[in-house]
Design an enzyme around this catalytic site. Structure first.
Site, PDB file in Angstrom:
ATOM      1  N   TYR A 123       0.841  -1.204   0.000  1.00 36.64           N
ATOM      2  CA  TYR A 123       0.000   0.000   0.000  1.00 36.64           C
ATOM      3  C   TYR A 123       0.869   1.245   0.000  1.00 36.64           C
ATOM      4  O   TYR A 123       1.923   1.265   0.669  1.00 36.64           O
ATOM      5  CB  TYR A 123      -0.883   0.051   1.245  1.00 36.64           C
ATOM      6  N   TYR A 165      -0.337 -10.100   0.134  1.00 36.00           N
ATOM      7  CA  TYR A 165       0.724  -9.584   1.009  1.00 36.00           C
ATOM      8  C   TYR A 165       0.660 -10.255   2.376  1.00 36.00           C
ATOM      9  O   TYR A 165      -0.389 -10.724   2.806  1.00 36.00           O
ATOM     10  CB  TYR A 165       0.650  -8.061   1.132  1.00 36.00           C
ATOM     11  N   ARG A 222      -2.739 -12.227   3.143  1.00 37.07           N
ATOM     12  CA  ARG A 222      -4.079 -11.818   2.685  1.00 37.07           C
ATOM     13  C   ARG A 222      -4.268 -12.185   1.225  1.00 37.07           C
ATOM     14  O   ARG A 222      -3.375 -11.961   0.404  1.00 37.07           O
ATOM     15  CB  ARG A 222      -4.263 -10.298   2.789  1.00 37.07           C
ATOM     16  N   HIS A 269      -7.168  -8.366  -2.833  1.00 36.10           N
ATOM     17  CA  HIS A 269      -8.473  -7.743  -2.581  1.00 36.10           C
ATOM     18  C   HIS A 269      -8.421  -6.245  -2.836  1.00 36.10           C
ATOM     19  O   HIS A 269      -7.359  -5.630  -2.782  1.00 36.10           O
ATOM     20  CB  HIS A 269      -8.935  -8.006  -1.142  1.00 36.10           C
ATOM     21  N   HIS A 322     -10.470  -2.801  -1.359  1.00 36.91           N
ATOM     22  CA  HIS A 322     -11.406  -2.287  -0.352  1.00 36.91           C
ATOM     23  C   HIS A 322     -12.439  -1.387  -1.032  1.00 36.91           C
ATOM     24  O   HIS A 322     -12.083  -0.539  -1.858  1.00 36.91           O
ATOM     25  CB  HIS A 322     -10.671  -1.459   0.699  1.00 36.91           C
TER      26      HIS A 322
END
Lengths: 198, 231
Positions: free
Chosen positions: B102, B141, B151, B154, B156
């Site tokens: 991120y 990640y 995870r 995905h 959000h």
């Protein structure tokens, strides 16, 4: 029901893009109503601060009207107040909201005579570790209407205080400044904040 | 004043916050059950955002060039559970880059940032409730939930419908991801059909030849107990 609902998932820790543009300041110079600054912390079950929570606020204007087409009360809208705020907690779990005290809004009522809700802010809390959002309210200290508010009255008496902000003492020199209130959100444990199933 | 409330979600749709396989819930999930209240004006009203905002956005064009990774198209509609389009819904998205990182100061994963990919979008659904996002397929990640935890890929999604009671934040996943079976966040949704609805569908009629694979992801918010009165 023709289609099926989308499930909730956690906001996670990386929601900073949602906090762009400062939405913790909900009022401008032209907004009508009594200014109030609400300061608080979000705390977990160990009493530790929650540094990655996001709080959203939705409230009526000073006259008690929501800026929404389904609020058809005969009260004025305020072009300088829309009622939505959003704030993230800092590394110490703290947040600050700058808004006004809303007016009273009607409760759901089958009777012809309106039952009024005490002035309140509607809050949604998101955080890493919360899979589904939490819903709560902030009520104001010293409001007579709190005693007859139908939502407060639905809460066991021993837990109602978690929903009522506390006055922060103002220094004499500070009397002209905005009213300051404190409202902590305790996610778990003793003094756990009341959350609502809406 | 007559208030028409929002229908309550069936059990199993929204995760129980007490889901200890997701470690961060343990000190944060309330222990008291939420107190059910009837909907009032406070719950059925909610904020509205600028209408006429872009219903289609492209996150792949950075200031100095194209973002790295597999370009994808994600499109769908915002609906209520009566199947009615929700026009003017604010949709905010955020995600990791192709490497699983991120653009966020607290993401310490040792994977490269992409100067051409910030990974955050803001969309307003059109008059048919539709939206379209061109982005990069996010990487998986690691996270610290348990040893060697990863995870699934995905994106959000944060969505505002017409009332605060319908407010939703969720995550969209990708079909065939083997990490879904062992992800405590995805698996926190008890109803298997509801879990399946969080997985976007690869669709060749959304896919653009020689450009990008297309996925469909509809977002369904709570509907009303009855038709609300009109102004």
């Amino acid at each position: 029901m023709k289609t099926k609902l989308t499930s909730s998932q956690t906001v996670g820790p990386f929601f900073a893009p949602l906090l762009r543009g400062d939405l913790s300041q909900m009022v401008s110079a032209e907004t009508r109503g009594e200014r109030v600054v609400i300061e608080g912390r979000v705390l977990d079950g160990n009493g530790d601060p929650v540094p990655d929570a996001m709080i959203e606020i939705w409230q009526a204007n000073a006259e008690g009207r929501y800026d929404h087409p389904e609020d058809m009360q005969e009260k004025r809208l305020d072009p300088a107040f829309h009622g939505f705020g959003r704030v993230g907690t800092n590394a110490r779990g703290e947040f600050t909201i700058h808004t006004i005290v809303p007016g009273a809004v009607p409760a759901q009522s089958a009777q012809s005579q309106a039952i009024w809700q005490a002035p309140h802010l509607n809050l949604i809390v998101f955080a890493r570790g919360l899979l589904t959002r939490l819903v709560t309210r902030i009520y104001f200290p010293g409001e007579i209407a709190n005693d007859s508010d139908p939502v407060l009255c639905a809460v066991p008496a021993g837990r109602r205080a978690t929903l009522i902000a506390k006055d922060i003492e103002r220094l004499a020199a500070d009397k002209a400044a905005s009213r300051r209130l404190c409202f902590d959100i305790v996610l778990q444990g003793a003094n756990e904040t009341v959350f609502f199933d809406v | 004043m007559t208030v028409v409330g929002y229908r309550r979600p069936a059990p199993g749709i929204n995760p129980d916050n007490n889901s200890s396989a997701y470690a961060s819930t343990r000190a944060r999930a309330p222990r008291h059950p939420a107190i059910r209240i009837e909907h009032t004006l406070s719950e059925i009203t909610g904020p509205h955002f600028e209408t006429g905002g872009a219903s289609a956005i492209d996150l792949t064009r950075g200031a100095r060039g194209e973002a790295l990774g597999e370009r994808i198209i994600v499109t769908g509609r915002v609906l209520d559970d009566d199947g009615r389009a929700i026009a003017g819904a604010l949709i905010e998205t955020w995600q990791a880059n192709a490497a699983g990182r991120y653009a966020h100061e607290s993401d310490q994963h040792d994977a490269p940032l992409d100067p051409n990919f910030a990974g955050a979008g803001r969309i307003i659904s059109d008059s048919d409730g539709a939206y379209r996002l061109v982005t990069i397929k996010p990487g998986a990640y690691p996270w610290r939930n348990h040893p060697n935890a990863w995870r699934p890929q995905h994106i959000h999604f944060s969505v505002f419908g017409t009332g605060f009671a319908a407010r939703l934040i969720t995550q969209m996943y990708f079909p065939g991801d083997p990490l879904l079976a062992i992800d405590p966040i995805f698996q926190s949704v008890a109803d298997p059909d509801a879990r399946a609805r969080l997985v976007a569908a690869l669709q060749m009629d959304v896919t653009v030849a020689e450009y990008a694979l297309g996925y469909r992801f509809d977002i369904v918010l709570r509907g009303r107990d009855a038709t609300p009165p009109q102004e």
